[in-house]
Design a protein around this motif. Structure first.
Motif, PDB file in Angstrom:
ATOM      1  N   LYS A  22      -9.529   4.967   3.042  1.00 50.10           N
ATOM      2  CA  LYS A  22      -9.201   5.066   1.618  1.00 50.10           C
ATOM      3  C   LYS A  22      -8.255   3.938   1.201  1.00 50.10           C
ATOM      4  CE  LYS A  22      -7.810   8.148  -2.054  1.00 50.10           C
ATOM      5  NZ  LYS A  22      -7.553   9.501  -2.502  1.00 50.10           N
ATOM      6  N   LYS A  23      -7.287   3.615   2.078  1.00 47.54           N
ATOM      7  CA  LYS A  23      -6.327   2.566   1.725  1.00 47.54           C
ATOM      8  C   LYS A  23      -6.978   1.184   1.683  1.00 47.54           C
ATOM      9  CE  LYS A  23      -1.984   4.476   3.429  1.00 47.54           C
ATOM     10  NZ  LYS A  23      -0.766   4.181   4.179  1.00 47.54           N
ATOM     11  N   MET A  58       0.837  -1.195   0.000  1.00 47.65           N
ATOM     12  CA  MET A  58       0.000   0.000   0.000  1.00 47.65           C
ATOM     13  C   MET A  58       0.871   1.244   0.000  1.00 47.65           C
ATOM     14  SD  MET A  58      -3.214  -0.535   2.523  1.00 47.65           S
ATOM     15  CE  MET A  58      -3.574  -2.285   2.575  1.00 47.65           C
ATOM     16  N   SER A  59       0.492   2.236  -0.804  1.00 40.29           N
ATOM     17  CA  SER A  59       1.341   3.423  -0.854  1.00 40.29           C
ATOM     18  C   SER A  59       0.909   4.424   0.220  1.00 40.29           C
ATOM     19  CB  SER A  59       1.279   4.056  -2.235  1.00 40.29           C
ATOM     20  OG  SER A  59      -0.032   4.449  -2.495  1.00 40.29           O
ATOM     21  N   ILE A 118      -0.285   7.759   1.620  1.00 36.16           N
ATOM     22  CA  ILE A 118      -1.058   8.865   1.032  1.00 36.16           C
ATOM     23  C   ILE A 118      -1.076  10.060   1.972  1.00 36.16           C
ATOM     24  CG2 ILE A 118      -2.507   7.423  -0.459  1.00 36.16           C
ATOM     25  CD1 ILE A 118      -4.747   7.688   1.543  1.00 36.16           C
ATOM     26  N   SER A 119      -1.151  11.236   1.381  1.00 37.36           N
ATOM     27  CA  SER A 119      -1.121  12.474   2.161  1.00 37.36           C
ATOM     28  C   SER A 119      -2.468  12.743   2.819  1.00 37.36           C
ATOM     29  CB  SER A 119      -0.759  13.628   1.236  1.00 37.36           C
ATOM     30  OG  SER A 119      -1.103  14.857   1.833  1.00 37.36           O
ATOM     31  N   ILE A 120      -2.438  13.447   3.961  1.00 34.92           N
ATOM     32  CA  ILE A 120      -3.697  13.844   4.600  1.00 34.92           C
ATOM     33  C   ILE A 120      -4.503  14.764   3.691  1.00 34.92           C
ATOM     34  CG2 ILE A 120      -2.996  13.598   7.027  1.00 34.92           C
ATOM     35  CD1 ILE A 120      -2.507  16.645   7.085  1.00 34.92           C
ATOM     36  N   ILE A 140      -7.315  13.415   1.860  1.00 39.42           N
ATOM     37  CA  ILE A 140      -8.516  13.160   2.660  1.00 39.42           C
ATOM     38  C   ILE A 140      -9.166  14.489   3.025  1.00 39.42           C
ATOM     39  CG2 ILE A 140      -9.378  12.166   4.825  1.00 39.42           C
ATOM     40  CD1 ILE A 140      -8.259  10.082   2.909  1.00 39.42           C
ATOM     41  N   GLY A 160      -9.431   8.621   7.894  1.00 36.85           N
ATOM     42  CA  GLY A 160      -9.787   8.662   6.475  1.00 36.85           C
ATOM     43  C   GLY A 160      -8.756   7.967   5.605  1.00 36.85           C
ATOM     44  N   GLN A 161      -7.471   8.155   5.936  1.00 39.48           N
ATOM     45  CA  GLN A 161      -6.409   7.479   5.170  1.00 39.48           C
ATOM     46  C   GLN A 161      -6.597   5.963   5.229  1.00 39.48           C
ATOM     47  OE1 GLN A 161      -3.150   9.288   7.351  1.00 39.48           O
ATOM     48  NE2 GLN A 161      -2.449  10.446   5.585  1.00 39.48           N
TER      49      GLN A 161
END
Lengths: 222, 291
Positions: free
Chosen positions: B155-156, A1-2, A4-6, A9, B151-152
């Motif tokens: 989403k993941k 899994m990469s 990801i930035s907040i 979101i 949320g991350q």
């Protein structure tokens, strides 16, 4: 899994009502106008799938035009973009179209000046305000906009990639990804190069001067 | 980096820190920025959230289609002048959630969190909960980090798109993010924050995305309001020590599977649910004629 930035979101800061149909559409328009970087007097928007069915209710038309005019996704003039385009003498048309096996939120943008086509871009809004550019001037590619991009088209002869990447290296810019495609052997080839830093005008000029290079387009941010 | 709530929980235990600390550290790494730079960006975002949560209360705001609007004003007048069922805090939050979603539908400026359609929940819940305990802007920003961390994970491991997972993935995710944020703001543990988030999603599992006439208006706006109440109720339960019987990571997996199992008609295509009720169809036809 990469990782990801907040801000994927919490964001984007945008004009409503829909991140995919409004913010994403604005980004597509802006991508087209930033790649072109020339003046123009008319734009045709071919809208596919969900874009075609719901564009008015979501302000997709206004967002696309706002992007073409260079506005950002959180610019409150976005809702008046159609009038602003008219004031600037830019004619815009929206055409519902079947663009084939593509994402439901896809648009084809054709930018013209005095009847001459300057740029054709096909892109999709894939959710949360993120987009992918699938085609520029008939060349199939995949640009997500995470990095600055240099798109070079040239006659498909030996040694072109090393000459182009040589210019980029000489200007001390690091290449993140590189993808080459061509219509057929010996015809026109296109290389899409994502870089870690902004592509300067010096890089563009030096690549343009390489023999057999047909066009160089740059997309630094959108 | 973290991919699961389990990993966040073991890291917060090991480092003796809060969820927001981990999220901020991770962001600094991704962006190669200082904590102060990231905070500054979030402070600007918070200002946009506040404006959107209040302007619909101050001025009656109508959607572009004219289908919704003015409910934030009604909700706020009601709580100021009448004896309410849920009390002042909940009703203030409801008014703010309605405000943001009305501003969104009027083509005003909002912060998509996690999406534009669900953008009313986190700001209303966090800003209102913060008022009650006089929390500072820095505390609110920390709470927004926690909300973003949740949320991350969603989403993941699943999705935050209504077209992919239904409204449970948008308003459900928003409520879960808000619930965890409030728990941390009120001094709850990371475990409590994920319990609150898990309960919030569990409460709306299966919720479909069925927008009338394809617009982000009906039922989206009111689902933002009930999403705030969901978040607040779950935060209170978790702070009371009530645990989620199913852990957060498993709830998110279940949500994703349920989303995948939903027919396309109930995933943002407006081909089922409320969109195809007699009234939903009538609204669609009426708006189509006006165009």
């Amino acid at each position: 899994m990469s990782n990801i930035s907040i801000f994927e979101i919490m964001g984007p800061v945008m004009i409503g009502p829909s991140s995919s149909h409004t913010a994403g559409a604005e980004k597509l328009g802006k991508a087209a106008s930033s790649i072109l970087d020339k003046s123009f007097d008319s734009v045709e928007f071919y809208l596919h799938g969900s874009f075609a069915k719901t564009y008015k209710g979501h302000g997709t038309d206004k967002a696309l035009v706002a992007g073409i005019l260079g506005m950002s996704a959180d610019d409150e003039r976005l809702r008046d973009s159609l009038q602003i385009a008219e004031q600037r003498g830019i004619k815009v048309d929206f055409i519902e179209a079947d663009l084939g096996e593509v994402h439901p939120n896809t648009a084809k943008i054709v930018i013209k000046n005095k009847g001459v086509v300057l740029l054709t871009l096909v892109g999709s809004s894939i959710g949360g305000g993120n987009i992918i550019i699938n085609e520029i001037d008939g060349s199939e590619l995949e640009i997500s906009g995470q990095y600055p991009v240099i798109i070079a088209s040239y006659k498909d002869v030996k040694g072109m990639i090393s000459k182009i990447t040589g210019v980029i290296a000489k200007n001390e810019v690091n290449i993140a990804t590189l993808k080459v495609s061509r219509s057929s052997r010996g015809e026109v080839a296109t290389t899409v190069i994502e870089t870690d830093n902004t592509a300067t005008t010096a890089i563009v000029e030096q690549i343009t001067q390489i023999e057999n290079v047909i066009s160089v387009r740059v997309l630094n941010s959108f | 980096m973290y991919n699961k709530a389990d990993e966040i929980l073991s890291q917060t235990k090991e480092l003796n820190c809060r969820i927001s600390d981990l999220v901020l550290q991770n962001e600094c790494k991704i962006k190669e920025s200082s904590e102060e730079e990231v905070r500054k960006q979030v402070r600007a975002i918070l200002q946009v959230m506040r404006d959107a949560a209040h302007s619909g209360i101050e001025t009656e705001t109508m959607s572009v289609s004219g289908l919704i609007g003015g409910n934030a004003v009604k909700a706020d007048n009601y709580r100021k002048t009448k004896k309410t069922v849920c009390g002042d805090v909940v009703n203030r939050a409801i008014a703010r959630a309605l405000s943001t979603s009305e501003v969104n539908a009027s083509m005003g400026r909002i912060v998509a969190m996690p999406t534009a359609g669900a953008s009313g929940i986190v700001p209303a819940a966090v800003i209102t909960a913060a008022e009650t305990i006089n929390a500072s802007d820095d505390d609110i920003i920390d709470a927004l980090f926690t909300a973003s961390g949740v949320g991350q994970l969603i989403k993941k491991n699943a999705t935050i798109s209504g077209a992919e997972g239904g409204c449970q993935a948008e308003c459900g995710a928003g409520a879960a993010m808000a619930a965890a944020a409030i728990v941390e703001l009120y001094g709850g543990t990371p475990e409590m924050a994920f319990d609150a988030a898990a309960i919030a999603i569990k409460s709306v599992l299966g919720l479909v995305c069925d927008p009338v006439a394809g617009l982000v208006e009906v039922p989206c706006s009111k689902r933002n309001a009930t999403g705030v109440v969901n978040a607040m109720a779950c935060a209170d339960m978790a702070l009371a020590g009530i645990k989620s019987a199913i852990p957060f990571d498993e709830v998110v997996d279940a949500m994703y599977k349920i989303g995948k199992a939903l027919p396309a008609a109930l995933r943002e295509t407006s081909m089922g649910g409320l969109a195809t009720t007699p009234t939903g169809e009538e609204v669609r036809c009426r708006l189509a004629c006006h165009r």
